[in-house]
Design an enzyme around this catalytic site. Sequence first.
Site, short mmCIF file in Angstrom:
data_model
loop_
_atom_site.label_atom_id
_atom_site.label_comp_id
_atom_site.label_asym_id
_atom_site.label_seq_id
_atom_site.Cartn_x
_atom_site.Cartn_y
_atom_site.Cartn_z
N SER A 247 0.83 -1.21 0.00
CA SER A 247 0.00 0.00 0.00
C SER A 247 0.86 1.26 0.00
O SER A 247 1.66 1.49 0.91
CB SER A 247 -0.90 0.01 1.23
N MET B 44 -11.46 -5.71 5.44
CA MET B 44 -10.66 -4.80 6.25
C MET B 44 -10.38 -5.46 7.59
O MET B 44 -11.31 -5.90 8.28
CB MET B 44 -11.40 -3.48 6.49
N ASP C 210 -6.60 -6.43 4.34
CA ASP C 210 -5.99 -5.10 4.39
C ASP C 210 -6.03 -4.54 5.81
O ASP C 210 -7.11 -4.31 6.36
CB ASP C 210 -6.77 -4.17 3.44
N ASP D 257 -4.79 3.76 -1.79
CA ASP D 257 -5.85 4.09 -0.83
C ASP D 257 -6.34 5.52 -1.02
O ASP D 257 -5.68 6.46 -0.56
CB ASP D 257 -5.32 3.93 0.59
N MET E 68 -8.90 8.39 -0.03
CA MET E 68 -9.78 8.75 1.11
C MET E 68 -10.37 10.14 0.89
O MET E 68 -9.72 11.00 0.30
CB MET E 68 -8.97 8.75 2.41
N HIS F 286 -1.25 -1.18 -4.22
CA HIS F 286 -2.53 -0.85 -3.57
C HIS F 286 -2.59 0.65 -3.32
O HIS F 286 -1.71 1.23 -2.68
CB HIS F 286 -2.61 -1.64 -2.26
N MET G 236 -11.94 4.63 -0.45
CA MET G 236 -12.62 4.84 0.84
C MET G 236 -13.34 6.17 0.76
O MET G 236 -12.98 7.15 1.42
CB MET G 236 -11.58 4.82 1.98
N HIS H 118 -8.26 1.16 -3.98
CA HIS H 118 -9.17 1.00 -2.85
C HIS H 118 -9.78 2.36 -2.53
O HIS H 118 -9.11 3.23 -1.98
CB HIS H 118 -8.37 0.44 -1.66
C1 DX5 Z 1 -6.13 1.68 5.67
C2 DX5 Z 1 -5.75 1.30 4.27
C3 DX5 Z 1 -4.64 0.32 4.19
C4 DX5 Z 1 -3.36 0.76 4.85
C5 DX5 Z 1 -2.78 -0.46 5.49
O1 DX5 Z 1 -7.33 2.35 5.66
O2 DX5 Z 1 -6.85 0.72 3.59
O3 DX5 Z 1 -4.41 -0.11 2.86
O4 DX5 Z 1 -2.42 1.32 3.98
O5 DX5 Z 1 -1.69 -0.09 6.25
P1 DX5 Z 1 -0.96 -1.11 7.22
O6 DX5 Z 1 -0.51 -2.28 6.42
O7 DX5 Z 1 0.16 -0.29 7.78
O8 DX5 Z 1 -1.97 -1.52 8.28
ZN ZN Z 2 -6.42 -0.18 1.57
#
Ligand code: DX5
Ligand code: ZN
Length: 214
Positions: free
Chosen positions: A6, A135, A173, A33, A35, A31, A66, A64
Amino acid sequence: MQVSPSLLSANFANLEGDMEWFNRSEADYLHLDVMDGVFVPNISFGFPVLKHVARICRKPLDVHLMIVQPEKFIQEVKALGAYYMNVHVEACTHLHRVLSQIREAGMHPAVTLNPSTPVCLLEDIIEDIDMVLLMSVNPGFGGQKFIPRTYDKIRQLRQLIDSRGCQTKIEIDGGVTLQNKHLLAEAGADVLVAGSAVFCAENPVQVIHELKNA
Ligand code: DX5
Ligand code: ZN
């Protein structure tokens, strides 16, 4: 095991430097993320940044989202050349329609469940999903502690997928480490996302190699 590091834990001041070792690692996907500060209590990066990451990344992108109303951004995700477009079930009132639109746009539809969302919500849609992301922390931040209840959810999801004879992958994840990779593999995971475990490591290429051998 497939591995999807990620970008959230990367060095945002030198993404090109991180992509240099990332591209020659054994990672299967990158990956990403996204947000919005509404669906989750944090804001990460958006499409103007990802456009440049996509240009220098030589691995398939696992996006991903969010965010609320992810269907509004199907064309933006497609423009990145994404392989998976991952939407939260909690953010989609008309999930079947959204997944069809993602597939029509030429991407693989994936669906994410928050830790408190039960696997049974997917019973009537599992055949239309290429990957389910469970998650294992509450989304919004990297570096959180893995929620152990996830192991049972992986087993339940594996049973649902096998009972329908579909090829849907299971991705995990949040809080994935070299310590819990074997238990995740045993429970039935196919893809591990890892942010801090990879990007904060002294030798990230080696950590990716070790996660692959879960
Ligand atoms: C959190 C993200 C993850 C995050 C995971 O909301 O969806 O992808 O980057 O990070 P680690 O592996 O550090 O928990
Ligand atoms: Zn993620």
